[in-house]
Enzyme design. Structure first.
Site, PDB file in Angstrom:
ATOM      1  CE1 TYR A   1       2.056   7.955  -7.132  1.00  0.00           C
ATOM      2  CE2 TYR A   1      -0.114   8.903  -8.500  1.00  0.00           C
ATOM      3  CZ  TYR A   1       0.730   7.658  -7.466  1.00  0.00           C
ATOM      4  OH  TYR A   1      -0.676   8.018  -6.658  1.00  0.00           O
TER       5      TYR A   1
ATOM      6  CB  SER B   1      -1.526   0.577  -9.294  1.00  0.00           C
ATOM      7  OG  SER B   1      -1.389   1.172 -11.124  1.00  0.00           O
TER       8      SER B   1
ATOM      9  CG  ASN C   1      -1.283   0.729   1.344  1.00  0.00           C
ATOM     10  OD1 ASN C   1      -2.291   2.020   0.900  1.00  0.00           O
ATOM     11  ND2 ASN C   1      -1.132   1.942   2.374  1.00  0.00           N
TER      12      ASN C   1
ATOM     13  CE  LYS D   1       1.363   4.938  -6.670  1.00  0.00           C
ATOM     14  NZ  LYS D   1       1.017   3.811  -5.747  1.00  0.00           N
TER      15      LYS D   1
END
Length: 351
Positions: free
Chosen positions: A216, A187, A133, A220
């Site tokens: 970022y 994600s 997470n 992800k």
């Protein structure tokens, strides 16, 4: 894994007309109730990273309330223990095992290794559900202690290493219980902002090319590729992995963004109705962790959003939409990234 042809979306109706945090969209408690887990979670050992706030905290809370034995990683141990105190004191449960805090700094692979060792000792070598997470977003250019771009190193590389360190526990726990061990990678819809920059993953060759949402998004997408690869290669050992877009959530994740960061995305007002509470933001990862649908490994290796299997993105759809980029299912890129990641953390690639 192949892109899903008929996405399973049991909660589509309640997500059709969002109306801001704590609207009719499900909470983790709703998800666990609907999954009819009964006492099944009482035999499960769960590890959640980045658990001192936001969706991580709510994942710990819901798994604890469901009866699981929960371990929670964080950088700030006093904060994590205060969170655990609050979870336990506000619960109706009287005899459930208290969640256990484990220190882990995901920008330092030595800390990940030590945290994994501590977890194995404290859990007795059991692990049924791993929820990756933790993460950062919108961070200025920088490097982790191991030289990785901050988003890529924190959001992806650390979790890649953590899974590989704990994989024997996941396999052994699946075999001993006759159930499927699950890995849930958080994600983001922001994966649609960047493919993997194989030629310069860490922006080291040209730091001037750095853009926070590109970085970022790359991290992800890497989490999606990791989940797809794991399911393809390890499902025969009773492991399944899923990647999750939690939604647009009010959490500490965006603490680096500021008004300028939100303006770059179109402004907060644009997302007002799709915003979720921290609890609602945890619902999809809890759905991935507990729903009977994913006990069948054939249903793994997919990208989830809004407590359902996401469909494909169409031209012009923005980051608030629960859909995946066409390149989110790319076996060649997934294999390439896995090999590179093994080299990054000093692991041999398994045949």
């Amino acid at each position: 894994m192949s892109a899903p042809q008929n996405p399973y979306q049991p909660y589509a109706a309640v997500h059709a007309n969002p109306n801001g945090p704590d609207d009719a969209r499900p909470s983790p408690a709703d998800i666990i109730r609907d999954a009819k887990t009964g006492d099944a979670l009482q035999s499960k050992v769960v590890l959640v990273t980045g658990a001192s706030s936001g969706t991580g905290l709510e994942s710990v809370r819901s798994m604890y309330e469901g009866g699981a034995t929960v371990f929670a990683t964080a950088r700030d141990m006093p904060k994590m223990n205060k969170v655990i105190d609050e979870i336990v004191s506000s619960s109706h449960l009287k005899h459930a095992p208290r969640p256990v805090a484990i220190e882990m700094h995901l920008d330092d692979l030595d800390s990940v290794r030590q945290g994994a060792k501590t977890f194995e000792e404290k859990s007795g070598g059991k692990l049924n559900i791993l929820i990756n997470n933790a993460g950062v977003a919108g961070v200025p250019y920088g490097q982790t202690k191991n030289g990785f771009e901050v988003h890529f190193g924190t959001n992806y590389v650390s979790h890649f290493l953590l899974f590989n360190l704990l994989k024997p526990l996941l396999i052994a726990s699946a075999n001993s219980t006759g159930t499927t061990s699950r890995i849930v990678n958080v994600s983001s819809a922001a994966h649609r902002r960047s493919k993997i920059r194989f030629e310069d993953i860490n922006f080291a060759r040209d730091p001037s090319a750095y853009e926070q949402f590109t970085a970022y998004g790359q991290s992800k997408l890497a989490n999606i590729y990791m989940a797809n690869y794991m399911t393809r290669h390890f499902s025969t050992q009773h492991l399944t992995a899923l990647s999750v877009h939690p939604g647009i959530v009010h959490t500490e994740l965006g603490r680096y963004m500021g008004d300028a960061g939100w303006d770059a995305l179109g402004g907060k007002d644009k997302f007002a109705k799709v915003f979720k509470s921290g609890a609602q933001g945890a619902s999809t990862q809890i759905w991935a962790a507990v729903d009977p649908y994913f006990e069948d490994v054939a249903h793994g290796g997919v990208y989830l959003s809004d407590c359902g299997v996401a469909g494909p993105a169409h031209d012009g759809e923005d980051d608030s939409r629960p859909c995946y980029a066409a390149y989110a299912y790319d076996e060649e890129a997934e294999e390439k990234l896995w090999r590179m990641s093994c080299e990054m953390v000093g692991l041999e690639v398994e045949n």
